[in-house]
Design a protein around this motif. Structure first.
Motif, short mmCIF file in Angstrom:
data_model
loop_
_atom_site.label_atom_id
_atom_site.label_comp_id
_atom_site.label_asym_id
_atom_site.label_seq_id
_atom_site.Cartn_x
_atom_site.Cartn_y
_atom_site.Cartn_z
N SER A 156 0.85 -1.20 0.00
CA SER A 156 0.00 0.00 0.00
C SER A 156 0.89 1.24 0.00
O SER A 156 2.07 1.15 0.27
CB SER A 156 -0.85 0.06 1.27
N ALA A 157 0.26 2.38 -0.22
CA ALA A 157 0.94 3.66 -0.03
C ALA A 157 1.14 3.88 1.46
O ALA A 157 0.50 3.23 2.29
CB ALA A 157 0.08 4.77 -0.61
N THR A 190 -2.66 8.40 0.47
CA THR A 190 -3.70 8.41 -0.56
C THR A 190 -4.72 9.52 -0.27
O THR A 190 -5.14 10.24 -1.19
CB THR A 190 -4.37 7.03 -0.67
N GLU A 220 1.61 4.24 -4.15
CA GLU A 220 2.10 2.86 -4.14
C GLU A 220 3.38 2.72 -4.98
O GLU A 220 4.19 1.84 -4.72
CB GLU A 220 1.02 1.91 -4.69
N PHE A 250 -3.33 -1.57 -5.68
CA PHE A 250 -4.26 -0.47 -5.97
C PHE A 250 -4.25 -0.06 -7.45
O PHE A 250 -5.19 0.54 -7.92
CB PHE A 250 -3.89 0.71 -5.07
N ARG A 299 -10.81 2.72 -3.11
CA ARG A 299 -10.09 2.81 -1.84
C ARG A 299 -10.01 1.45 -1.15
O ARG A 299 -10.95 0.68 -1.16
CB ARG A 299 -10.74 3.85 -0.92
N GLY A 300 -8.84 1.20 -0.59
CA GLY A 300 -8.61 -0.09 0.08
C GLY A 300 -8.29 -1.20 -0.91
O GLY A 300 -8.22 -2.38 -0.54
N GLY A 301 -8.06 -0.84 -2.17
CA GLY A 301 -7.93 -1.83 -3.24
C GLY A 301 -6.67 -2.68 -3.22
O GLY A 301 -6.59 -3.68 -3.94
N SER A 302 -5.69 -2.32 -2.40
CA SER A 302 -4.45 -3.12 -2.38
C SER A 302 -4.70 -4.55 -1.89
O SER A 302 -3.98 -5.47 -2.30
CB SER A 302 -3.41 -2.47 -1.46
N ASP A 303 -5.68 -4.72 -1.02
CA ASP A 303 -6.00 -6.09 -0.58
C ASP A 303 -6.42 -6.92 -1.79
O ASP A 303 -6.02 -8.08 -1.94
CB ASP A 303 -7.16 -6.07 0.43
N1 ASP Z 1 -3.63 3.32 -0.87
C1 ASP Z 1 -4.97 2.96 -1.26
C2 ASP Z 1 -5.97 3.51 -0.27
O1 ASP Z 1 -5.61 4.08 0.71
C3 ASP Z 1 -5.13 1.50 -1.46
C4 ASP Z 1 -4.85 0.65 -0.24
O2 ASP Z 1 -4.05 1.02 0.60
O3 ASP Z 1 -5.43 -0.42 -0.12
O4 ASP Z 1 -7.13 3.38 -0.47
#
Ligand code: ASP
Ligand code: MG
Length: 426
Positions: free
Chosen positions: A41-42, A47, A74, A136, A150-154
């Protein structure tokens, strides 16, 4: 030897010091004899900062340019981790979304992964190189960078794990696993050794924030075994291969764990809460075929997710009230859309309330047991908590209550279902 995809979230990547700790965890996995790819992730907060820049630059920003900006977080951390690994003597390189490539649909800012070319990646992993992949981000059919929401790194991590046929996808975060409920609310919350995909999907979609919901759906579809575990551990920590975190597995694997005595069979696995929903009531809607379709079609077209819905019994004069919930962030949009169609729908008033919370009890155990909902309603009633709406699925019961009663409701239910830490017999 196994093939492992490791994913590190924003708090684990926040600063060079922490990235060094991550590098050590990664090197340990490789030293255990595994082929490893790492998705990052970043840095925490980055982000959000980038999103704000976009807003400041142009309130009505073009999603394609937004992606160019927000994907950069990222890119920074993937390069920094590769550099850190190299400084410690490891072979490592970064693979940006466009390089692998991670092909997505073109929907900028909310893309979905279609395919990941894994040939070069696997070859590099087999050659003992640590592959570092920014989460992401991907590339659309137009050749431009996309991001997954958002949260897409998972989701990136699970997709990479599926693409390389990983034995396990370890998601490292700032908590050491999935708990029976939020430990900040209930001190007696317990860490779960395992949950099923279905349970995790329900828990994630009703407020348990450990994993992006979509990543769980993808893991279930692709049969990726996922472990949630902490990156904030000392050198003497239990190795990831000994599964110190929470495993997210199929129901078949869960049954095996129960049979071996590694897991207890619970009626309710977890309790989640979500304060991000808002309630909408439309009064005096005509009680006739097509009326609710007129309400929910425009919301669906605007990609507004409606969750709980209640239609009251029709009153005289052929009218009824319709109550439903939408994400708080979509409330203003939903309200405007419905006002626009007031004539077509034919309601009298719109009443909204964002001071509501949804409390959900989740467990595969309830598939084969009656009485879970009754226990919930009775326990809440005993504490004078009023239920405003109810929705259920095969493995979940959710109620909407006043937001101020969230913590009380969660505690009461955690005890009622025997989940408190010292009720070990449950
Ligand atoms: N950096 C992106 C976010 O904050 C993706 C992630 O961290 O999952 O949404
Ligand atoms: Mg996250």
């Amino acid at each position: 030897m196994a093939r492992i995809v490791m994913k590190f979230g924003g708090t684990s990547m926040a600063g060079t010091e922490r990235i060094r700790r991550v590098a050590n965890i990664v090197r340990k996995q490789q030293a255990a004899g595994h082929e490893v790819a790492v998705v990052v992730s970043a840095m925490a907060g980055e982000t959000d900062r980038l999103v704000n820049f976009c807003r400041e630059a142009n309130a009505l920003y073009d999603p394609a340019e937004y992606d160019v900006v927000v994907a950069s977080g990222e890119q920074v951390t993937s390069g920094l981790l590769a550099l850190t690994l190299q400084s410690l003597g490891s072979k490592a390189r970064s693979w940006l979304g466009w390089q692998l490539p991670v092909r997505t649909i073109e929907a900028h800012a909310r893309a979905r992964i279609e395919t990941i070319d894994s040939e070069a990646l696997i070859a590099s992993m087999q050659a003992g190189e640590i592959a570092v992949i920014p989460g992401f981000q991907g590339i659309g059919a137009d050749g431009r960078v996309t991001t997954l929401g958002r949260g897409g790194s998972d989701t990136s991590a699970v997709a990479v794990a599926a693409a390389v046929g990983a034995d396990r996808c370890d998601i490292y975060t700032d908590v050491d696993g999935v708990y029976t409920t939020d430990p900040r609310i209930v001190a007696k919350a317990r860490k779960l050794k395992a949950v099923t995909y279905e349970e995790m999907l329900e828990l994630a979609s009703v407020g348990a924030k450990v994993l992006q919901t979509r990543s769980v759906g993808l893991a279930m579809k692709e049969g990726v075994r996922v472990q949630v575990l902490s990156s904030f551990v000392g050198d003497d920590a239990v190795p990831a291969d000994d599964l110190p975190g929470t495993m997210i597995v199929s129901e078949a694997e869960m049954n095996e764990l129960v049979e071996k005595g590694d897991m207890e069979r619970q009626l309710v696995t977890g309790i989640a809460h979500d304060k991000n929903e808002a309630k909408v009531i439309l009064t005096r809607v005509p009680d006739k075929p097509g009326a609710v379709a007129h309400i929910f079609e425009p919301l669906a077209q605007a990609s507004i997710n409606v969750d709980m819905i209640i239609q009251n019994v029709g009153r005289d004069k052929g009218e009824t009230d319709v109550t439903f919930t939408v994400p708080q962030t979509d409330l203003a949009r939903a309200q405007a859309l419905l006002e626009d169609r007031r004539g077509e729908i034919g309601f009298n008033r719109i009443i909204t309330d964002s001071k509501v919370a949804k409390i959900s009890v989740v467990g595969v155990g309830m598939k084969s047991h009656a009485g879970v909902a009754a226990t919930m309603f009775k326990s809440l009633a005993e504490r004078g908590i009023n239920i405003q709406a109810i929705s259920t699925s095969e493995i979940k019961v959710s109620v909407m209550i006043d937001e101020d009663e969230t913590e009380l409701a969660v505690r009461v239910l955690h005890t009622a279902y025997g989940l408190d830490a010292n009720d070990e017999a449950a």
